[in-house]
Design an enzyme around this catalytic site. Sequence first.
Site, PDB file in Angstrom:
ATOM      1  N   ASN A 172     -45.943  -5.093  77.795  1.00 58.79           N
ATOM      2  CA  ASN A 172     -45.794  -3.578  78.411  1.00 58.79           C
ATOM      3  C   ASN A 172     -45.814  -2.939  79.520  1.00 58.79           C
ATOM      4  O   ASN A 172     -47.194  -3.902  80.517  1.00 58.79           O
ATOM      5  CB  ASN A 172     -46.815  -2.827  77.712  1.00 58.79           C
ATOM      6  N   GLU A 173     -44.593  -2.450  79.864  1.00 57.58           N
ATOM      7  CA  GLU A 173     -45.186  -2.008  82.028  1.00 57.58           C
ATOM      8  C   GLU A 173     -45.270  -2.889  82.326  1.00 57.58           C
ATOM      9  O   GLU A 173     -46.152  -2.769  82.919  1.00 57.58           O
ATOM     10  CB  GLU A 173     -45.624  -0.371  81.839  1.00 57.58           C
ATOM     11  N   GLU A 301     -42.080   4.832  74.842  1.00 54.39           N
ATOM     12  CA  GLU A 301     -43.246   5.652  75.018  1.00 54.39           C
ATOM     13  C   GLU A 301     -42.584   6.861  75.699  1.00 54.39           C
ATOM     14  O   GLU A 301     -41.613   6.297  76.886  1.00 54.39           O
ATOM     15  CB  GLU A 301     -43.851   5.675  75.851  1.00 54.39           C
TER      16      GLU A 301
HETATM   17  O1  AHR Z   1     -49.943   5.773  76.561  1.00 57.87           O
HETATM   18  C1  AHR Z   1     -50.127   6.095  77.910  1.00 57.87           C
HETATM   19  C2  AHR Z   1     -50.717   4.783  78.597  1.00 57.87           C
HETATM   20  O2  AHR Z   1     -49.276   5.134  79.112  1.00 57.87           O
HETATM   21  C3  AHR Z   1     -49.999   3.581  77.966  1.00 57.87           C
HETATM   22  O3  AHR Z   1     -50.528   2.395  77.781  1.00 57.87           O
HETATM   23  C4  AHR Z   1     -48.648   2.490  78.611  1.00 57.87           C
HETATM   24  O4  AHR Z   1     -47.904   1.564  78.686  1.00 57.87           O
HETATM   25  C5  AHR Z   1     -48.005   4.415  79.982  1.00 57.87           C
HETATM   26  O5  AHR Z   1     -48.005   3.974  81.515  1.00 57.87           O
END
Ligand code: AHR
Length: 497
Positions: A172-173, A301
């Site tokens: 993730n990210e 997201e």
């Molecule tokens: O949703 C909150 C955060 O936002 C998540 O953990 C991250 O993936 C994003 O930066």
Amino acid sequence: MSRIAVNVQQGNVRINRHIYGNFSEHLGRCIYDGFWVGEGSPVPNTRGLRNDIIEALKKIKMPNLRWPGGCFADEYHWKDGIGPRSQRPKMINTHWGGVTEDNSFGSHEFLDLCARIGCEPYICGNVGSGTVQELSQWVEYMNFDGQSPMADLRKKNGREKPFNVRLWGIGNENWGCGGMMTPEYYADLFRRYAVYARNYGDTPLFKIACGPNSDNYHWTEVMMQKTYMKGNPRNSLHGLSLHYYTVPGDRPDRGSATVFNEKEWFVTMKKAYFMDELVQKHGAIMDQYDPEKYVALVVDEWGTWYDVEPGTNPGFLYQQNTLRDALVAGIHLNIFNNYAERVRIANIAQTINVLQSVILTEGAKMVLTPTYHVFDMYKVHQDAVKLPVYVECDNYTMSNISIPALSASASVDHEDCIHVSLCNIDPNTEQKVRLELRGASPSKVTGQIISSANMQDYNSFDQGDKVGIKEFKDMAISGSTITLRLPAKSVVTLEAV
Ligand code: AHR
């Protein structure tokens, strides 16, 4: 008068129900207090999961749930969350408030939750601080039906049959909280982790790579170049994730969720519309490598991000949810419907008590937010056939900047019901609309509306029904044309049969 044309005979793409997905992280009170209260709780629950939440999410037909993060995913070690709860090790949730995570909600609890809601699990694996072996073993634990170290461990923990989890995020990210990687480095890691995330039985994995942050088009270019392997479905990426939040203010002042003026409303709408440009531009890059649209754009997201509610833990990201959020949700879902060829999964952040939630809780109380009602109203588009929509409308203008006053999408379902969803983002002016359903002559049209007297209206624990769904009647039908008056700041869905 605005004009909208829907070409009823030109539908050829199905709107994947998975664009109506949710995201839930070990963050603040999303999992604990939100889904999970534990078996001994006075809050009505079944095996520790809140009954009211499950019923509410079943009602909107939530199709999938992404878990355990977010940033949390890249420091989560799944073996800490299995076995007897009393023996599970604790950890610090360093990203979100530095609180102690006791791992009482882990893989089995998550899969129990998904089974009870009737949604598909979407698990995000740890690439930032986890090993290839760890991710490989998690997949084996979840999906292998036979004798193996991980399958045997699963059976020992009470689950004989595999869970058959199909949707897997590989990190993730990873451009940020997931390891601060360059796209070139992450692309190589993706290839490596993806090889060892094996297919077992009848569950070929759908592997979702970490994609760009907002408008980082270079990231998309590199990922498509290095990880899309045409004709090699075992090793290729299947989905590329995109993260974009609608943040009205500039950090650290993101703006209040409930106390805002029209200027902030306008900026929020404008920034919500930016999703259209993102999907279009990332999609155009993907088209160069993958014109067949084999790889899905996975917007896993999205949503509003404001300052936390005064007096709450800044690391918990708890915010209220007003009519403004309903409009943001409507705009996004219209965009996803309209780009259904490429956008096939999306997840609002986050389901309960975090960011643009669909549900808020306080002890045993639960509130359905305006955003929840949009998901409820739009569920008719799930798995329906997208219909092309053309919109000619007035602009909503502020300080010489103009944005379209209307956003729209349409679909036809398996019973030939046509659904058209419309947002009037102008908070002051109603829109008169001439809606032509080209190629159809419906005999009846009905409608539902979400609106309220003030832009700032929200549902509180004392008054949970201030912003909800009401019947919409302000329309007339003649042949294939419907004329209607869309009230200022409203979200409407029409059904024509
Ligand atoms: O949703 C909150 C955060 O936002 C998540 O953990 C991250 O993936 C994003 O930066």
